[in-house]
Design a protein around this motif. Structure first.
Motif, PDB file in Angstrom:
ATOM      1  N   ARG A   1       3.430   4.189  -1.443  1.00 36.41           N
ATOM      2  CA  ARG A   1       3.675   4.763  -2.752  1.00 36.41           C
ATOM      3  C   ARG A   1       5.080   4.839  -3.038  1.00 36.41           C
TER       4      ARG A   1
ATOM      5  N   CYS B   1       0.855  -1.226   0.148  1.00 36.21           N
ATOM      6  CA  CYS B   1       0.079   0.117  -0.031  1.00 36.21           C
ATOM      7  C   CYS B   1       0.869   1.274  -0.148  1.00 36.21           C
TER       8      CYS B   1
ATOM      9  N   ARG C   1      -6.216   1.737  -0.968  1.00 44.76           N
ATOM     10  CA  ARG C   1      -6.047   2.864  -1.804  1.00 44.76           C
ATOM     11  C   ARG C   1      -7.179   3.140  -3.123  1.00 44.76           C
TER      12      ARG C   1
ATOM     13  N   ARG D   1       2.048   1.318  -6.849  1.00 44.54           N
ATOM     14  CA  ARG D   1       2.418   1.002  -5.356  1.00 44.54           C
ATOM     15  C   ARG D   1       3.856   0.494  -5.198  1.00 44.54           C
TER      16      ARG D   1
END
Length: 502
Positions: free
Chosen positions: A100, A98, A440, A374
């Motif tokens: 970035r 999850c 997300r 991700r």
């Protein structure tokens, strides 16, 4: 007495045994890596993604499978192209996948707006997501902006009626962009898009430029050993600074206007809400500043304008290309609304066949075909393949939506496939991911669907739509523009002739 000497070949075997064990273990590890094409030094697999990155990814995944490892320059990049693998990324290992990726920074407003801008404030993106959902995009606030949405849709219908009376063809792509922009600006900034000091065409260019920058991280990131040369050749940093400087200037002007003493407003917009959070220091800990406010605003209007306009345009393109579906959808809305003159949001929410049309369009044309990338925080296994920490993962929603293992006749536009089906946007059906899934999933999902349903319902209710003279349905170009991996819009503008129905 002397010890018997070992045969030479036995001694050699003993010496080689540790090397054999080492290489065997290494090969076992490599065999667990996802398959993928051979990479070139420095470039990795960049050369295999031109001229059309999306089509290239689809073709490569057919050859190497639903979990495919590429190298974009120096970056490991895993592409997910099946519902089963997407479920593992977005549900089973969502807690690991999850994060970035931190691409090359773009100043205070960056590729990864919420995570980067809010990191000093919360240290946890989940808290900021809570603000987004509970304060800005909750059901009560979405409903409070209903008058704006219906008013702007009404203005668009009036404009199209004028074109109809003149027998003029309209650039519907442009009209739908302005509609999405007006709605988003008025909800977010309390301003009319046409009333800002920004030239409309210039602002559209700036938004598209920002989207392209977010969707195409700098070659400096991919090829760090040639950073100065690549930056000089591509002009990335200059483009980045210019685009975000213009956005930052507009946002600061909006904030200053909202802070003017004596300003009286009958309704709160999203800037008011964020400034209230800043004033009251919502949450606890590090101060919430103007830069944080700007980061949220950029995320709201870039996502709200571009993706909504692109989705509406694809829906109308598929309808005009498929007259059977167009007639069925028009009959539904006209029978439902009768002689009211406009379709309200309540009416639009009752149009079940139109909802099927929108679902089918988003299956074939998700505005963001690669869900925002991700990054793995630790190692995990996807479909039996070992995924290392700090690996970028991109879920290919376009390939998944056209996977023959999940969909019968996947290239055919057939809204009825969703009838009596439980498949929905909620992120629990991994064969259908236009808004993502897991932690997300797009927080603006409900807002986008309301705008889509209301706008398309009114376009179908108020007008019959004709192609320009000499053009047939089979002549409509359904190719997408793949200049940005963030959004894929229809390459050719949709020009149609509206004929007033009422």
């Amino acid at each position: 007495m002397t010890l018997p000497t070992l045969p030479m070949y036995l001694l050699l075997l003993l010496l080689l045994l540790p090397l054999v064990v080492f290489f065997k273990k290494r090969m076992e590890i490599q065999n667990q890596d996802p398959p993928g094409p051979l990479k070139l030094p420095i470039l990795g697999n960049l050369h295999q993604l031109v001229p059309s990155p999306m089509q290239s990814l689809v073709q490569l995944s057919k050859k190497y499978g639903p979990v495919m490892l590429l190298h974009i320059g120096r970056l490991p990049f895993v592409v997910i192209s099946s519902a089963e693998a997407a479920r593992e990324v977005l549900k089973v290992h969502d807690h690991i996948c999850c994060s970035r990726p931190r691409m090359v920074g773009t100043g205070r407003i960056s590729y990864n707006f919420l995570d980067v801008a809010f990191a000093p404030y919360t240290g946890n993106w989940r808290n900021m997501r809570k603000i987004m959902i509970m304060e800005l995009l909750n059901l009560k606030r979405v409903q409070s902006f209903r008058f704006i949405r219906e008013e702007e849709v009404g203005l668009l219908m009036s404009s199209l009626s004028q074109s109809s009376s003149n027998g003029a063809t309209v650039n519907l792509t442009d009209k739908l962009y302005v509609l999405a922009a007006n709605i988003t600006f008025r909800m977010t900034f309390g301003l009319s898009f046409e009333g800002t000091h920004f030239d409309r065409n210039r602002f559209q260019e700036v938004v598209h430029e920002a989207e392209a920058i977010m969707g195409s991280p700098s070659a400096v990131e991919y090829l760090p050993c040639f950073s100065r040369i690549m930056d000089w050749l591509t002009g990335y940093r200059t483009r980045m600074e210019r685009a975000f400087h213009e956005l930052d200037a507009v946002l600061q002007e909006v904030i200053d206007d909202h802070l003017k003493p004596g300003l009286i407003k009958d309704r709160e917009d999203m800037v008011d809400v964020l400034l209230k959070i800043e004033k009251e220091q919502y949450g606890q800990g590090t101060p919430f500043t103007n830069d944080n406010v700007k980061a949220v605003l950029v995320d709201l209007f870039l996502a709200g304008i571009g993706s909504t306009a692109v989705a509406m345009n694809w829906v109308m393109a598929e309808l005009i290309k498929n007259p059977r579906v167009m007639k069925k959808a028009q009959d539904e809305v006209r029978n439902r609304v009768g002689s009211k003159g406009r379709v309200s949001e309540n009416d639009a929410d009752q149009l079940e066949y139109l909802k099927l049309v929108i679902k089918e369009t988003l299956r074939l044309h998700p505005p963001g075909p690669l869900l925002i990338p991700r990054e793995t925080m630790s190692s995990c296994k996807i479909n039996g393949h070992e995924i290392n920490p700090k690996t970028i993962i991109a879920v290919n929603a376009l390939a998944i939506g056209r996977d023959p293992k999940s969909w019968k006749d996947p290239e055919v536009f057939f809204p009825e496939r969703f009838a009596d089906s439980s498949v929905d946007y909620n992120g629990h059906n991994f064969e259908f991911l236009p808004f993502g899934a897991g932690r997300r999933i797009c927080p603006g999902l409900n807002m986008a669907l309301i705008i889509l349903q209301t706008a398309i319902a009114n376009l179908l209710y108020c007008f019959d739509w004709k192609l320009p003279v000499g053009m047939k349905e089979e002549d409509i170009d359904m190719e997408g523009k793949t200049g940005s991996s963030l959004l894929v819009s229809k390459k050719q503008p949709l020009s149609l002739l509206p004929v007033s129905y009422l």
